[in-house]
Design a protein around this motif. Structure first.
Motif, PDB file in Angstrom:
ATOM      1  N   THR A 147     -76.538  58.606  -9.924  1.00  0.00           N
ATOM      2  CA  THR A 147     -77.725  59.060  -9.938  1.00  0.00           C
ATOM      3  C   THR A 147     -78.980  57.973  -9.965  1.00  0.00           C
ATOM      4  N   ASN A 148     -78.386  56.917 -10.109  1.00  0.00           N
ATOM      5  CA  ASN A 148     -79.218  55.645 -10.367  1.00  0.00           C
ATOM      6  C   ASN A 148     -80.127  56.048 -11.385  1.00  0.00           C
ATOM      7  N   ALA A 149     -79.826  56.261 -12.620  1.00  0.00           N
ATOM      8  CA  ALA A 149     -80.658  56.874 -13.925  1.00  0.00           C
ATOM      9  C   ALA A 149     -81.595  55.854 -14.158  1.00  0.00           C
ATOM     10  N   GLY A 150     -82.642  56.407 -14.991  1.00  0.00           N
ATOM     11  CA  GLY A 150     -83.628  55.491 -15.142  1.00  0.00           C
ATOM     12  C   GLY A 150     -83.751  55.508 -16.698  1.00  0.00           C
ATOM     13  N   GLY A 151     -84.743  56.394 -17.514  1.00  0.00           N
ATOM     14  CA  GLY A 151     -84.754  56.339 -18.814  1.00  0.00           C
ATOM     15  C   GLY A 151     -85.874  55.575 -19.415  1.00  0.00           C
ATOM     16  N   THR A 152     -85.725  55.283 -20.757  1.00  0.00           N
ATOM     17  CA  THR A 152     -86.869  54.684 -21.116  1.00  0.00           C
ATOM     18  C   THR A 152     -87.102  53.031 -21.259  1.00  0.00           C
ATOM     19  N   ASN A 153     -86.106  52.264 -20.743  1.00  0.00           N
ATOM     20  CA  ASN A 153     -86.439  50.776 -20.747  1.00  0.00           C
ATOM     21  C   ASN A 153     -86.794  50.292 -19.270  1.00  0.00           C
ATOM     22  N   VAL A 154     -86.881  51.353 -18.314  1.00  0.00           N
ATOM     23  CA  VAL A 154     -86.907  50.871 -16.820  1.00  0.00           C
ATOM     24  C   VAL A 154     -88.177  49.726 -16.709  1.00  0.00           C
ATOM     25  N   LEU A 155     -89.257  49.919 -17.386  1.00  0.00           N
ATOM     26  CA  LEU A 155     -90.365  49.143 -17.188  1.00  0.00           C
ATOM     27  C   LEU A 155     -90.244  47.671 -17.485  1.00  0.00           C
ATOM     28  N   ARG A 156     -89.043  47.210 -18.239  1.00  0.00           N
ATOM     29  CA  ARG A 156     -88.730  46.007 -18.835  1.00  0.00           C
ATOM     30  C   ARG A 156     -87.589  45.579 -17.929  1.00  0.00           C
ATOM     31  N   TYR A 157     -86.435  46.567 -17.931  1.00  0.00           N
ATOM     32  CA  TYR A 157     -85.080  45.977 -17.491  1.00  0.00           C
ATOM     33  C   TYR A 157     -84.623  46.739 -16.280  1.00  0.00           C
ATOM     34  N   GLY A 158     -85.298  47.566 -15.651  1.00  0.00           N
ATOM     35  CA  GLY A 158     -85.131  48.274 -14.349  1.00  0.00           C
ATOM     36  C   GLY A 158     -84.066  49.379 -14.577  1.00  0.00           C
ATOM     37  N   ASN A 159     -83.753  50.259 -13.578  1.00  0.00           N
ATOM     38  CA  ASN A 159     -82.828  51.453 -13.536  1.00  0.00           C
ATOM     39  C   ASN A 159     -81.614  50.851 -13.490  1.00  0.00           C
ATOM     40  N   ALA A 160     -80.580  51.817 -13.346  1.00  0.00           N
ATOM     41  CA  ALA A 160     -79.206  51.695 -13.279  1.00  0.00           C
ATOM     42  C   ALA A 160     -78.857  50.702 -12.295  1.00  0.00           C
ATOM     43  N   ARG A 161     -79.567  51.002 -11.219  1.00  0.00           N
ATOM     44  CA  ARG A 161     -79.251  50.114  -9.937  1.00  0.00           C
ATOM     45  C   ARG A 161     -79.357  48.491 -10.230  1.00  0.00           C
ATOM     46  N   ASP A 162     -80.450  48.287 -10.980  1.00  0.00           N
ATOM     47  CA  ASP A 162     -81.004  46.980 -11.232  1.00  0.00           C
ATOM     48  C   ASP A 162     -80.134  46.306 -12.242  1.00  0.00           C
ATOM     49  N   LEU A 163     -79.294  47.104 -12.836  1.00  0.00           N
ATOM     50  CA  LEU A 163     -78.212  46.699 -14.012  1.00  0.00           C
ATOM     51  C   LEU A 163     -77.045  46.309 -13.677  1.00  0.00           C
ATOM     52  N   CYS A 164     -76.737  46.853 -12.346  1.00  0.00           N
ATOM     53  CA  CYS A 164     -75.366  46.865 -11.861  1.00  0.00           C
ATOM     54  C   CYS A 164     -75.221  45.521 -10.773  1.00  0.00           C
ATOM     55  N   LEU A 165     -74.053  44.940 -11.402  1.00  0.00           N
ATOM     56  CA  LEU A 165     -73.677  43.707 -10.482  1.00  0.00           C
ATOM     57  C   LEU A 165     -72.507  43.848  -9.403  1.00  0.00           C
ATOM     58  N   GLY A 166     -71.517  44.817 -10.100  1.00  0.00           N
ATOM     59  CA  GLY A 166     -70.307  44.826  -9.270  1.00  0.00           C
ATOM     60  C   GLY A 166     -69.910  46.423  -9.469  1.00  0.00           C
TER      61      GLY A 166
END
Ligand code: FAD
Ligand code: MLT
Ligand code: ZN
Length: 471
Positions: A147-166
């Protein structure tokens, strides 16, 4: 047991092929109790290879597959249709943390790991896994990525997509694509990982992922502040962005109506800021320096905000438990809405510069068209993401209100979203809920491109058909 079910049982073991009405019922209704489907079976695989074999079998029999994680999604994406010809492939047994690579600052996990378990595993090694949302005790990393989840930390660390490397993915052909690389740079042609992230189980089945980790902050300060209007709330956000820069890790907005509803259903979650301000904002700063340094910064910025008349009150949490209480209050808005009865969700985003106009105008249109309607408006303001949720007027049965008004209310909100150049889904996805709306919203060219991608990757339409796009 028919031939297909026998073959499924040969792949994963008969005890993991659920067909009994009572056994499968919990997998057939979504969290909001909005959709209930039927299924040939609910299957509980333990390994990627088993999933590849299940997909091949389904392909040969023409049986479609609905991948399912924690089933906390808001758009009915993980709920099967009413045909009774689909299988639900639930990930709860694929829940191993495979590796924490401290030097590379990555964690490799199976798709069925519960988000909170990933956070805790990371914390145990001194790392932060920053994805955080109200459903973290039950949603799974595969569902978060799908779902490419967002949540409460996106403004600093990004959403699920931004956290995924592989990713590791089972394709619609039953092949296994092993893309489990923890690389921060990889320009080898089309980005397959990004294609699967956010595809809601329609292009491939995510079986494992490599996710980014960050150093665990050593100091964190949380505050609740009162503001009078959206304009000053955005100015406050801009002030914190300027003064606290990357230390700003949370900026959540809650209207008076949202918190009054929360207090009604959870009296111990009352807003500690007295006087029912129109807006209450939860702000969090995190850092790797001393507590005193961040506290001083927070106090300085709040002082500046008072002097500029951006805020009228503020409470800084004096300890961890008070800070958690602030967050619980924020997270309980969704639960309070569920207690109140069926509601209409709009998970929208517009540019921050357009937010004030959007809210003023949409509120006015809504109140004029539906007198007494309750606008439960809250969200991740730091990302321009509003949960512009609508509840029936007090005393009116929510189900009958929604039956008559759901379509025109969605149309009103989405027309406003278009007018303000926003998106009709900021973080919850499309699923079956927004399938129809998506075509108009994306435009013909984008919609056709999406259909081409779906047809190319899943020509038999086996993976979660009639979710996101219909081909
Ligand atoms: P599911 O609901 O099981 O599935 C969601 C979609 O992903 C479906 O289309 C499903 O087919 C697909 N899928 C699941 N697993 C896989 C897989 N392994 N491979 C391929 N496809 C798969 N969402 C936010 O973004 N931000 C929030 O702040 C937020 N807050 C929430 C608060 C509450 C109280 C609740 C109940 C939900 C909230 N959500 C939020 C919505 C939801 O939790 C997220 O969408 C979450 O990412 C869904 O994860 P899940 O494991 O429950 O997925
Ligand atoms: C949240 O942020 O709490 C959820 O995503 C919003 C909702 O319940 O609409
Ligand atoms: Zn949200």
């Amino acid at each position: 047991m028919n031939d297909f079910l026998v073959q499924l049982a040969q792949i994963i073991g008969i005890q993991y092929v659920l067909t009994d009405h009572e056994d499968i019922a919990p997998y057939l209704t979504d969290w909001r109790k909005r959709y209930t489907g039927k299924a040939l079976a609910v299957v509980l695989p333990r390994a990627t290879l088993e999933i590849a074999q299940i997909v091949s079998l389904c392909s040969s029999k023409g049986v479609s597959i609905v991948p399912q994680g924690g089933h906390t999604g808001f758009c009915g994406g993980a709920t099967p249709d009413a045909s009774g010809n689909q299988i639900v492939l639930n990930f709860k047994r694929m829940n191993s943390i495979l590796e924490i690579d401290a030097e590379n600052q990555t964690i490799t996990v199976e798709a069925g790991c519960i988000l909170q378990n990933v956070q805790e595993a990371a914390a145990g090694k001194g790392f932060l896994f920053p994805l955080s949302l109200g459903a973290e005790g039950s949603c799974m990393i595969g569902g978060n990525l799908a779902t490419n989840a967002g949540g409460t930390n996106v403004l600093r660390y990004g959403n699920a997509r931004d956290l995924c490397l592989g990713l590791e993915v089972v394709t619609a052909k039953g092949d296994i694509w092993n893309g489990l690389k923890g690389l921060r740079k990889d320009n080898t042609g089309y980005d397959l990982r990004d294609l699967f992230v956010g595809s809601e189980g329609t292009l491939g089945i995510i079986t494992a992922a490599v996710m980014k980790l960050y150093p665990l902050p050593i100091s964190q300060w949380t505050t609740l502040v009162a503001t009078d209007d959206i304009h000053s709330t955005i100015s406050l956000l801009n002030l914190f962005q300027k003064r606290a820069t990357s230390l700003l890790t949370g900026f959540e907005m809650m209207t008076h109506e949202s918190l009054a509803l929360t207090e009604r259903h959870f009296p111990h979650m009352a807003n500690p800021i007295k006087g029912s301000p129109p807006y209450t904002v939860l702000i969090e700063l995190s850092d790797h320096e001393s507590e005193a340094h961040v506290r001083q910064l927070l106090e300085d910025v709040l002082q500046e905000a008072f002097e500029s008349n951006l805020i009228s009150d503020a409470i800084i949490a004096s300890n961890l438990s008070q800070a958690q209480g602030f967050w619980h209050m924020r997270e309980h808005i969704t639960l309070a809405q569920a207690e109140e009865g069926a509601n209409l969700k709009h998970d929208i985003t517009v540019p921050l510069s357009a937010l004030d106009g959007f809210i003023r105008e949409t509120d006015a249109l809504m109140k004029a068209a539906y007198p007494g309607v309750r606008i439960i408006n809250f969200g991740h303001l730091g990302d321009g993401n509003l949960h512009y949720n609508i509840a029936a007027p007090k005393g009116v049965d929510p189900k009958s209100f929604n039956l008559t008004n759901e379509k025109p209310i969605h149309e009103l909100v989405y027309a406003q979203v278009e007018r303000y150049k926003g998106s009709i889904s900021a973080e919850h996805g499309v699923g079956q809920l927004k399938l129809e709306g998506l075509r108009a919203h994306k435009g013909e060219v984008a919609h056709e491109l999406m259909k081409s991608i779906k047809t190319a990757l899943d020509p038999q339409n086996l993976l979660n058909p009639h979710k996101v796009v219909s081909i």
